[in-house]
Scaffold this active site. Structure first.
Site, PDB file in Angstrom:
ATOM      1  CE1 TYR B 443      22.854  -1.950  12.031  1.00 48.99           C
ATOM      2  CE2 TYR B 443      24.107  -1.162  10.149  1.00 48.99           C
ATOM      3  CZ  TYR B 443      24.044  -1.504  11.476  1.00 48.99           C
ATOM      4  OH  TYR B 443      25.154  -1.398  12.252  1.00 48.99           O
ATOM      5  CD  GLU B 444      21.447  -7.966   9.434  1.00 54.12           C
ATOM      6  OE1 GLU B 444      22.107  -7.916   8.404  1.00 54.12           O
ATOM      7  OE2 GLU B 444      20.741  -8.950   9.756  1.00 54.12           O
ATOM      8  N   GLY B 445      16.714  -5.513   9.692  1.00 53.82           N
ATOM      9  CA  GLY B 445      15.330  -5.597  10.148  1.00 53.82           C
ATOM     10  C   GLY B 445      15.042  -4.533  11.182  1.00 53.82           C
TER      11      GLY B 445
END
Lengths: 607, 607
Positions: B443-445
């Site tokens: 997550y978050e890239g």
């Protein structure tokens, strides 16, 4: 969860084109029966069973897990029915003697079957897998009476078996085993103690469960030289071979595990249970080690199983999922974005999975031939040949088990990573593969135990580096053969370099170990991983060599694209995975001082 | 599950001795209030809350998970009470303006608090963490009215917030967002669409939930330039600032995840829900990117959180568990075997965890100072300074997020590995750490997205390698300063080499990318990991430099053993972890051809 599809084209490429199994089988005393038609029938029958029976209950088995109530273990929905079909198909007896109802085929075929089954459903495969450990022990060390009592049922699969080694205070260090065996007047023993982590230790799949138990006689010497081996059946066998009285061995609980949740891992309490000595008194641990190689290669298979299944999940997703544009320009111009398979970094993950699955498969299929030869020498009473192959396999085993299970976990994690956030969600099944794969570096000897076995026992102690010299000599012969082939030149060159480095590192650690005994441990995992990368490179080069020959000659069972893809993946392996060996090389040669000089109480000043 | 103990000695060593936070705070316009007493009070108060409230519900929260019924989400037992204490302690407002009820302290203190909370219970920390995303957006882009409406409640923690970006068809590629925003006569919008993976999207901890939603106006351009940002409250605020009418945004389900199971991940259905535009029309994605750096550094913290917690679990186990004898002779002669901490390979795993946790902490605490400076420049209206620090942080961010979360997962896996088979059993809690850690690289890239951001955007596109030149110049200045110190000489030498290599690799890829555009992607993760190993080496050298100064001068807040241990771990890092950079270096320079030339349909011939 990806539906398992048996990679039969790759399996046949390895068996028929790379390792020439047909010729190999002709050299075995039990190889005649493994003719091309039989092998084909087995591969296809196993594929059908795996795809249609085992794969569909893999995810549901994880969700449901095993149930425990009052000492009774119930496997998840569908497992009993699947096991019934497994028994009906005669799958357990594939490589066991015909006199006990088996088919007497070479054990390599059994390993291929186990790979398929394990990829389709590793939890299920644990049950028959443990039986094989029990069967191998009885075949090797049992009396004729013991063989006649247990082997027909075990070969049929109507009874199953376990290996009861671990206790709460010890797993690796079996010298600490406390379970007791009290001799009885009738020649039997009363076994008392607690065993933990017993896979398939209790379940509802078979009529009886035959435990092979490590325990100590009252007068046994302390440590590893005082351990004997016993057969302890859940139900005592009757005189006519049936299921008799219940033996006081009970399941206290089953473990709640991260993965392989459909495989029951039991705590077993032996409460003066009747046991029968198998093999010699106090030589139980030695007997266990006889099968360590084959058991560990069985676990090495888990590395490629999870790599394969993760690849089968992430490849179609990478072709479907649209996100961003490829750096070199639009690939799917009519779509809102390109499929992620067009991004180099996604390909890096897919190719890593593929390189691990297929490279590891090649390593295992070659080791399986050695295991065949070893078993053949044993059956022919040729001790010298047996030891020769056993030594070879002894060098391969820790590398295969340690390295392939570590890489299998990596490949499973790439499977999640290709899915992005969706990989973390249970319904897609990719996270189950990673959880299932995680056990593989822990059981049957952790990676650290494999690494110490490799460098400490196999490389330094028993051979002073000769195993590495012999193995690299084999690689160098291969390089010499292929040095003029334009596809193969670069592989031959890289292999030559890595062989020289492998030997140099071995010598360097051997010399350092004279003064720095801890270096054997501090260098061990780096040495194991270096060895694994070097060895896998050889197996990729072998596959590329066959592929390039087939392309040059225009013959071969596969389309040109198949062979071209093999060469490209070999290229990928040499360019992207083999370089990791250099980090391990640089790390391992450091003295152990930095690691060893920190006092245990100075690892943290906060807790 | 290890009970969390706050590593206050290490935290204080970094804050007071390595990065001189007291002096740093004096340079900030809001730094006055962060005097030594206040900082101490906050550290100790947070430690108390984390150890006594959050840590005890970490394992039970995982076991129970969140409940979903008819659109209502219930958090696990104890979470509501813990959150109430969190609110009462005023923890949410630590770094938010006093005018909205916060304490106005520098955001670095908030990050340290988040690290503690996240290590004690990552799932819990997700709820206030997402609120901060929402609060930052409102503070930066909201009107005064919006700030006055939402900030007091959010700062108090009685309301919480979310970030609604992802949709079923897109996560990374937000240009594909389909959610619609229909303008209404009263200036509001009707928001319709489905958002997935919304952390803290629905729960029972707060009176209201304020969603920040990406959606498109009817006439918006396609792609990333047509996305606007909206505030969509679960309950519409009343004129007097209370909780009013329910907005038609409903939770369709929550995800069943591998880990962080006590964090509710919602599917949210917006059904003509009332939304308020925040920021400029069609510039929503740009606004999102403003906070990407801080959000991603918040996620980078997860790497060190799980490394720390895994270490806290495995260290005591390694001191207790007895198995085999150390290679260099008995260490616990009165025991049946030596504690496993005496085996070099076990130390290798422990030291790897420690090197990651403490090296990563140093990286983050330095980045936190940059974030403070950036926020300070912003508050002072100094655009040039803001951009200078934003650029610096923009270079650090993908390295911290990508590299530290990958290493955090490795450290969590070592935690299981030290426990052997026991690591796989839920009751010990080590496997939960590995499952919780697994989300961080997704997550978050994802790591791949971080890697492309680093090499594609930060290194090549916006700076043509200057960011690497500038950063390595800083390292080289450090090396020059310490070249004559006997402890530091070897570190300075290795750092000098790796700086040269880092620049050379950058130039090489930059040149190659002119003809081989895919190399930017094919090299990206190797470049990210290389950069991470190089950067962490610098932070270990900095810690060693301070430790060696303190040892030489006989001063310092810690016992000599603390400083000596720091130097030994730095040694370990340079000997055992930094060499991995060489595999990445060798791999990344290969052209992308091998990866890209395989047709998508030739990745497998079996499926």
């Amino acid at each position: 969860m990806p539906a398992y599809k048996t990679p039969l084209r790759d399996i046949r490429f390895l068996m028929n084109e790379v390792f020439d199994y047909p010729a190999h089988y002709k050299t075995l005393s039990n190889g005649e029966s493994a003719d091309a038609d039989t092998v084909d029938m087995i591969l296809e029958g196993a594929a059908d069973f795996c795809e249609n029976v085992l794969s569909p209950i893999n995810q549901s088995g994880d969700e449901e897990g095993c149930h425990f109530e009052n000492g009774v273990v119930t496997t998840p929905k569908g497992f009993k029915e699947a096991y019934k079909q497994f028994v009906e198909g005669g799958w357990q007896g594939l490589s066991y003697p015909e006199e006990f109802g088996g088919q007497g085929l070479p054990m390599s075929l059994n390993l291929v079957k186990s790979e398929m089954m394990g990829t389709a459903n590793w939890s299920f495969t644990m049950y028959p897998g443990l039986s094989m450990g029990c069967m191998n022990t009885i075949m090797q060390f049992g009396t004729d009476e013991q063989k006649n009592t247990y082997m027909p049922h075990l070969t049929a699969g109507t009874w199953s078996g376990t290996m009861c080694l671990t206790e709460p205070q010890c797993g690796t260090d079996l010298g600490q085993v406390k379970s007791k065996a009290e001799p009885q007047a009738d020649g039997t023993y009363k076994i008392t103690g607690t065993k933990i982590f017993i896979s398939a230790g209790e379940h509802d799949l078979t009529e009886n469960i035959i435990h092979i138990v490590l325990a100590r006689l009252p007068d046994a010497p302390a440590g590893t030289r005082g351990i004997s081996l016993f057969i302890v059946p859940k139900f005592l066998p009757t005189a006519d071979g049936g299921v008799g009285e219940r033996n006081p061995v009970s399941c206290g609980s089953i473990e709640h595990k991260m993965g392989i949740r459909a495989s029951a891992t039991a705590v077993l309490n032996f409460d003066a249970a009747t046991g029968y000595l198998i093999g010699e008194v106090n030589k139980g641990l030695h007997a266990m080690f006889t099968f360590m190689n084959t058991a560990r290669i069985g676990t090495a298979v888990q590395g490629i199983a999870h790599a394969e299944l993760a690849f089968q999940g992430s490849l179609p997703y990478a072709k479907e999922r649209m996100s961003m544009r490829a750096l070199s320009g639009k690939k799917d111009p009519e779509q809102v974005a390109d499929a992620i398979i067009h991004h180099a970094d996604v390909r890096r993950m897919l190719l890593t999975q593929k390189a691990i699955a297929e490279g590891g498969r090649a390593m295992i299929y070659h080791a399986a031939q050695l295991a065949d030869k070893m078993a053949d020498a044993l059956s022919q009473g040729d001790q010298a040949k047996f030891e020769e192959y056993d030594d070879k396999l002894g060098f391969y085993t820790p590398i295969l088990k340690g390295f392939l299970t570590e890489l299998g976990l990596e490949a499973a994690n790439h499977g999640m990573q290709v899915f992005g956030g969706h990989g973390y969600i249970k319904e897609h099944g990719m996270e189950q593969i990673a959880r299932d794969a995680r056990i593989a570096t822990l059981y049957e000897g952790t990676t650290g135990v494999q690494a110490l076995d490799l460098i400490g026992r196999k490389v330094l102690l028993s051979s002073k580096g000769k195993v590495v010299r012999d193995y690299t000599a084999e690689i160098l012969r291969f390089c010499a053969q292929h040095a003029t082939n334009k596809y193969m030149r670069r592989f031959a060159w890289d292999l030559t370099k890595i062989c020289a480095q492998w030997n140099a590192l071995t010598v360097r650690i051997m010399l350092a170990a004279r003064k720095d005994r801890d270096i054997v441990s501090s260098a061990s995992v780096d040495f194991l991983m270096f060895s694994g990368y070097a060895m896998m490179a050889f197996y990729w080069a072998q596959q590329a060599a066959v592929a390039s020959e087939k392309l040059a000659s225009g013959t071969g069972a596969e389309t040109p694209e198949f062979y071209k893809a093999k060469i490209k993946v070999a290229d990928f392996y040499f360019e992207r995975l083999l370089p990791r060996s250099q980090g391990h090389a640089e790390s391992m040669v450091n003295p152990s001082r930095t690691m060893m000089s920190l006092d245990a109480e100075h690892f943290s000043f906060d807790y």
